[in-house]
Design a protein around this motif. Structure first.
Motif, PDB file in Angstrom:
ATOM      1  N   GLN A  88       0.781  -1.271  -0.043  1.00  0.00           N
ATOM      2  CA  GLN A  88       0.110   0.040   0.062  1.00  0.00           C
ATOM      3  C   GLN A  88       0.834   1.296  -0.055  1.00  0.00           C
ATOM      4  O   GLN A  88       0.495   2.269  -0.817  1.00  0.00           O
ATOM      5  CB  GLN A  88      -0.867   0.037   1.240  1.00  0.00           C
ATOM      6  CG  GLN A  88      -2.189   1.087   1.133  1.00  0.00           C
ATOM      7  CD  GLN A  88      -2.780   0.899   2.367  1.00  0.00           C
ATOM      8  OE1 GLN A  88      -2.333   0.755   3.528  1.00  0.00           O
ATOM      9  NE2 GLN A  88      -4.237   0.804   2.276  1.00  0.00           N
ATOM     10  N   ARG A  91       2.534   1.702  -3.450  1.00  0.00           N
ATOM     11  CA  ARG A  91       1.682   2.212  -4.320  1.00  0.00           C
ATOM     12  C   ARG A  91       1.395   3.619  -4.161  1.00  0.00           C
ATOM     13  O   ARG A  91       1.182   4.496  -5.182  1.00  0.00           O
ATOM     14  CB  ARG A  91       0.244   1.445  -4.241  1.00  0.00           C
ATOM     15  CG  ARG A  91       0.367  -0.037  -4.800  1.00  0.00           C
ATOM     16  CD  ARG A  91      -1.252  -0.737  -4.751  1.00  0.00           C
ATOM     17  NE  ARG A  91      -1.244  -1.974  -5.262  1.00  0.00           N
ATOM     18  CZ  ARG A  91      -2.077  -2.987  -5.198  1.00  0.00           C
ATOM     19  NH1 ARG A  91      -3.236  -2.469  -4.369  1.00  0.00           N
ATOM     20  NH2 ARG A  91      -2.162  -3.958  -5.742  1.00  0.00           N
ATOM     21  N   ALA A  92       1.264   3.867  -3.066  1.00  0.00           N
ATOM     22  CA  ALA A  92       0.967   5.323  -2.798  1.00  0.00           C
ATOM     23  C   ALA A  92       2.274   6.303  -3.108  1.00  0.00           C
ATOM     24  O   ALA A  92       1.937   7.333  -3.845  1.00  0.00           O
ATOM     25  CB  ALA A  92       0.723   5.693  -1.399  1.00  0.00           C
ATOM     26  N   ARG A  93       3.455   5.876  -2.994  1.00  0.00           N
ATOM     27  CA  ARG A  93       4.816   6.543  -3.805  1.00  0.00           C
ATOM     28  C   ARG A  93       4.662   6.625  -5.007  1.00  0.00           C
ATOM     29  O   ARG A  93       5.275   7.500  -5.509  1.00  0.00           O
ATOM     30  CB  ARG A  93       5.791   5.610  -2.959  1.00  0.00           C
ATOM     31  CG  ARG A  93       7.282   6.356  -3.335  1.00  0.00           C
ATOM     32  CD  ARG A  93       8.276   5.734  -2.612  1.00  0.00           C
ATOM     33  NE  ARG A  93       8.030   5.370  -1.197  1.00  0.00           N
ATOM     34  CZ  ARG A  93       8.476   4.673  -0.420  1.00  0.00           C
ATOM     35  NH1 ARG A  93       9.748   3.578  -0.980  1.00  0.00           N
ATOM     36  NH2 ARG A  93       8.468   4.278   0.853  1.00  0.00           N
ATOM     37  N   LEU A  94       4.192   5.573  -5.823  1.00  0.00           N
ATOM     38  CA  LEU A  94       4.406   5.667  -7.075  1.00  0.00           C
ATOM     39  C   LEU A  94       3.395   6.200  -7.745  1.00  0.00           C
ATOM     40  O   LEU A  94       3.449   6.955  -8.688  1.00  0.00           O
ATOM     41  CB  LEU A  94       4.002   4.043  -7.593  1.00  0.00           C
ATOM     42  CG  LEU A  94       5.226   2.950  -7.357  1.00  0.00           C
ATOM     43  CD1 LEU A  94       4.927   1.678  -7.964  1.00  0.00           C
ATOM     44  CD2 LEU A  94       6.627   3.430  -8.223  1.00  0.00           C
ATOM     45  N   ALA A  95       2.137   6.495  -6.848  1.00  0.00           N
ATOM     46  CA  ALA A  95       1.263   7.352  -7.319  1.00  0.00           C
ATOM     47  C   ALA A  95       1.580   8.865  -7.440  1.00  0.00           C
ATOM     48  O   ALA A  95       1.182   9.758  -8.124  1.00  0.00           O
ATOM     49  CB  ALA A  95       0.021   7.105  -6.542  1.00  0.00           C
ATOM     50  N   LEU A  96       2.366   9.133  -6.370  1.00  0.00           N
ATOM     51  CA  LEU A  96       2.844  10.587  -6.074  1.00  0.00           C
ATOM     52  C   LEU A  96       3.858  10.755  -7.190  1.00  0.00           C
ATOM     53  O   LEU A  96       4.131  12.104  -7.732  1.00  0.00           O
ATOM     54  CB  LEU A  96       3.367  10.632  -4.592  1.00  0.00           C
ATOM     55  CG  LEU A  96       2.443  10.613  -3.531  1.00  0.00           C
ATOM     56  CD1 LEU A  96       3.067  10.829  -2.192  1.00  0.00           C
ATOM     57  CD2 LEU A  96       1.443  11.918  -3.716  1.00  0.00           C
ATOM     58  N   GLU A  97       4.743   9.802  -7.403  1.00  0.00           N
ATOM     59  CA  GLU A  97       5.914  10.039  -8.545  1.00  0.00           C
ATOM     60  C   GLU A  97       5.202  10.314  -9.842  1.00  0.00           C
ATOM     61  O   GLU A  97       5.848  10.918 -10.764  1.00  0.00           O
ATOM     62  CB  GLU A  97       6.701   9.035  -8.477  1.00  0.00           C
ATOM     63  CG  GLU A  97       7.685   8.809  -7.165  1.00  0.00           C
ATOM     64  CD  GLU A  97       8.466   7.752  -7.150  1.00  0.00           C
ATOM     65  OE1 GLU A  97       8.515   6.933  -7.980  1.00  0.00           O
ATOM     66  OE2 GLU A  97       9.531   7.700  -6.122  1.00  0.00           O
ATOM     67  N   ALA A  98       4.081   9.665 -10.204  1.00  0.00           N
ATOM     68  CA  ALA A  98       3.520   9.620 -11.424  1.00  0.00           C
ATOM     69  C   ALA A  98       2.520  10.900 -11.672  1.00  0.00           C
ATOM     70  O   ALA A  98       2.677  11.218 -12.749  1.00  0.00           O
ATOM     71  CB  ALA A  98       2.493   8.513 -11.681  1.00  0.00           C
TER      72      ALA A  98
END
Length: 239
Positions: free
Chosen positions: A229, A232-239
Motif C-alpha cells: 500500500q 503504491r502511494a509512493r508510485l502514485a505521487l511520483e506519477a
C-alpha cells in the motif's frame, strides 16, 4: 521484545515459525482427536463429556486471543507502533472464531446437561459480551477509512474490553451461576481424571499452536499489505 518490534527484524525472525506451528497444530489436533474418542464416557455425562475437549480449549483461546489483542492495542496506542497495531488486528478474527466455537459447543453441551441451550448465566453472558467486543473491534476498524484513525479508535475499544476478561474468568466464583466452576486450574489441583486430562491438554496445546500459526501468518500478511500500500502511494505521487 522491542528489538523484534522492528518490522524487518520481525519478518526475518518469524519466517520459519508459521510452517512449524501449522505442522505442530495439525499433529496435535490429530492426536488430541484420537485421544478424545478413545477416552471412556463419563459416569454421569456419558459421551457428551467429549464436547469438553472442544469447548474448553476454544473458550481458553478466546480469552487468550483477546488478551493478545488488548496488550497489542496498548502498545499501538501508547507507542504508535504499526507492528503492534497489525498484531492487534490479526488477533481479532481467530479470537472471534474461537469464542463463537465456545458459545456453540457450550450450547450443545448445556442442552443435555441443563435441559436448555442457553441461560443468562454470568459465565455465558460474559463470554457473549467478549464475542461482541470482537465483533465491535472488527466493525469499528472497517467503518473508518483512515487506517491510523481506525487503529487508534479500535485500540481504545480493545483496551476497554480487557475489563471483561477477569469477569469471564471469575464469574463462577463471584456469582451463583449454573456454569460449573473451574476443574483444570484451581486451588488444590485439577479435579479431572487422567483419562480426560490427557486429551484435554493435548487439544489445548493444539488450539494454542493453531492460534499462533494463524496469528503470525496474518501479522506477516498485514505487514506485506501495508508495504504494498505504501509503495503504491509512493508510485502514485511520483506519477
Amino acid at each position: 521484545m522491542f528489538g523484534l518490534a522492528n518490522p524487518e527484524r520481525f519478518m526475518r525472525f518469524t519466517a520459519p515459525l508459521p510452517p512449524v506451528l501449522w505442522g505442530v497444530s495439525a499433529v496435535l489436533l490429530a492426536v488430541g482427536t484420537w485421544l478424545s474418542f478413545a477416552a471412556p464416557g463419563d459416569y454421569q455425562q456419558g459421551d457428551t463429556v467429549r464436547i469438553m475437549f472442544v469447548h474448553v480449549p476454544a473458550a481458553t483461546l478466546g480469552l487468550a486471543a483477546y488478551a493478545a489483542l488488548g496488550v497489542s492495542s496498548f502498545f499501538a496506542l501508547v507507542f504508535r507502533h504499526s507492528l503492534a497495531d497489525a498484531a492487534a488486528r490479526a488477533a481479532a478474527l481467530p479470537g472471534a472464531a474461537f469464542t463463537a466455537l465456545a458459545l456453540v459447543t457450550g450450547g450443545l453441551w448445556g442442552q443435555p446437561m441443563w435441559g436448555t441451550w442457553w441461560v443468562w448465566d454470568a459465565r455465558l453472558t460474559s463470554v457473549l459480551v467478549l464475542f461482541l467486543f470482537y465483533l465491535g473491534y472488527m466493525a469499528l476498524r472497517s467503518s473508518i477509512d483512515d487506517e491510523q484513525k481506525a487503529g487508534r479508535a479500535a485500540a481504545v475499544l480493545g483496551l476497554v474490553g480487557l475489563i471483561n476478561l477477569p469477569i469471564v474468568k471469575f464469574s463462577v466464583d463471584w456469582w451463583n451461576t449454573l456454569h460449573q466452576p473451574a476443574s483444570l486450574l484451581r486451588a488444590g489441583g485439577t479435579s479431572l481424571d487422567p483419562v480426560f486430562l490427557a486429551p484435554l491438554l493435548t487439544m489445548m496445546a493444539a488450539y494454542g499452536a493453531l492460534f499462533g500459526a494463524v496469528w503470525l501468518t496474518t501479522i506477516r500478511a498485514e505487514i506485506v499489505r501495508r508495504r504494498v500500500q505504501t509503495l503504491r502511494a509512493r508510485l502514485a505521487l511520483e506519477a
